[in-house]
Scaffold this motif. Structure first.
Motif, PDB file in Angstrom:
ATOM      1  N   LYS A 262       0.877  -1.183   0.000  1.00 21.76           N
ATOM      2  CA  LYS A 262       0.000   0.000   0.000  1.00 21.76           C
ATOM      3  C   LYS A 262       0.903   1.219   0.000  1.00 21.76           C
ATOM      4  N   CYS A 288      -1.345  -5.058  -4.807  1.00 22.81           N
ATOM      5  CA  CYS A 288      -1.634  -3.717  -4.309  1.00 22.81           C
ATOM      6  C   CYS A 288      -2.819  -3.760  -3.355  1.00 22.81           C
ATOM      7  N   ASN A 301      -3.392   3.796  -7.578  1.00 24.15           N
ATOM      8  CA  ASN A 301      -3.084   2.406  -7.230  1.00 24.15           C
ATOM      9  C   ASN A 301      -3.120   1.496  -8.458  1.00 24.15           C
ATOM     10  N   ALA A 305      -0.227  -1.046  -9.646  1.00 23.79           N
ATOM     11  CA  ALA A 305      -0.546  -2.476  -9.772  1.00 23.79           C
ATOM     12  C   ALA A 305      -0.298  -3.007 -11.180  1.00 23.79           C
TER      13      ALA A 305
END
Ligand code: OSB
Ligand code: MG
Length: 368
Positions: A262, A288, A301, A305
């Motif tokens: 994260k 992720c 994110n 990822a």
């Protein structure tokens, strides 16, 4: 690039269903947004900190305070580029989620000014990704089975069940027997167990889980290594890993064979990429994680990822799994995948009317 000012904005997004974990129950995501204004344009980011310091020691008002009082003042004097942010903040201890948000907003502004996507900048190799869903603790097993059924029908590639003492073997067994061996199933305890529970957790080995995430305290690598030696199911660390150095230590100690990355927890997308790099070099898969992000955090994110070592589906679900109304255009599953934003920066900006409707407070931090 020179910083001209920073806006901190609180938003409150009601969740479509309450999200219960071993840490507590959330019904609303109170989030902190950071907008940096620079001489080359603006950039947006979201801080991962939650309202209360339960998952992490950071919390929303504390993050806002450290950003206002310490992080932003440290950035005004410097010539900004994404790689300069973390070194300029290094003398300030801790507060990775606050630092990550500021760095991510600078990244967005800097990349936008250069017409480059965050995905391209980080080294993404995919344009869309299969993703997973994190399923909270429910009042009854029937409710859990209904929820999992809906998510599988929507096309999610992996289901993660939140567990805690008293809600572990039975829900896992029932989900496995209802949906079959073909479903990629994992569990996440958010540190709810004691080292003495290792023998009990080892019974999860019977259910073909793809991993057990963070059963023990964040600072107890030894307990994770002991459990890893007892069972066949891979151990994944979340809360324990706050830097690339932590990742190397945990891997060397045999405390995990998978890492949940994260960006907020580890101080930013650049440190997140370093964890991806060291894990990959050691042969570990990564994925992720999520913090019930708004569209801003979700967009960034997705870029992370899309790196090659993120070989397991992440906790990056479609908007509809979290919110009826988000601050950005919704992300939707297409054939079980989410598209990686391709536009400049994080590839998305807030929708002004949604942003205004969901905002609870704003604050402007001017140049000194
Ligand atoms: O442990 O992964 C976790 C949400 C908040 C805090 C911690 C966690 C989570 C989730 C939700 O599992 C993941 C998501 O955003 O979908
Ligand atoms: Mg977790």
């Amino acid at each position: 690039m020179k910083l001209e000012g920073v806006e901190l904005r609180r938003v409150a997004l009601p969740l479509v269903t309450p999200f219960r974990t071993s840490l507590g129950t959330q019904t609303v995501r109170d989030a902190l947004l950071v907008r940096v204004a620079t001489d080359e344009g603006e950039g947006w980011a979201e801080c991962a900190a939650e309202d209360e310091p339960t998952y992490s020691p950071e919390y929303l008002e504390g993050a806002a305070d450290v950003i206002r009082r310490f992080l932003v003042p440290a950035l005004f004097p410097i010539d900004l580029d994404p790689a300069a942010v973390a070194p300029a903040l290094r003398h300030l201890r801790g507060h990775p989620m606050a630092k990550s948000a500021v760095e991510a907003a600078v990244l967005d502004a800097w990349l936008r000014a250069r017409g480059m996507s965050l995905a391209a900048y980080l080294g993404a190799v995919r344009r869309s990704l299969p993703v997973g869903v994190s399923v909270g603790i429910t009042d009854t097993i029937d409710e859990l089975l209904d929820t999992v059924d809906r998510h599988l029908a929507a096309g999610y590639a992996r289901v993660k069940l939140k567990i805690e003492p008293g809600w572990d073997l039975e829900p896992v067994a029932r989900v496995r027997e209802t949906f079959g061996a073909g479903v990629m199933l994992t569990v996440d305890a958010n540190t709810a167990y004691r080292p003495a529970d290792a023998r009990h957790l080892a019974e999860l080995d019977a259910y073909g889980l793809a991993m057990i995430e963070q059963p023990f305290a964040p600072d107890d690598l030894h307990a994770h290594a002991r459990l890893a030696a007892m069972i066949g199911t891979p151990i994944c660390l979340d809360e324990s890993i706050t830097s690339a150095r932590d990742a190397v230590t945990a891997i060397r100690q045999g405390a995990c064979s998978i890492i949940n990355i994260k960006p907020g927890r580890v101080g930013g997308y650049l440190e997140a990429r370093r964890i991806h790099d060291v894990a990959t070099a050691h042969g570990l898969p990564v994925w992720c994680g999520g913090m019930l992000e708004t569209g801003l955090g979700r967009a960034a994110n997705l870029a992370l990822a899309a790196l090659p070592g993120f070989t397991l589906p992440g906790d990056i679900s479609a908007t509809a799994r979290y919110y009826q109304r988000d601050i950005t255009a919704p992300f939707t599953l297409v054939d079980g995948e989410l598209a990686v934003p391709a536009g400049p920066g994080i590839g998305i900006t807030p929708e002004p009317s949604d942003l205004e409707a969901l905002t609870t407070a704003t604050e402007w931090i001017p140049a000194p």
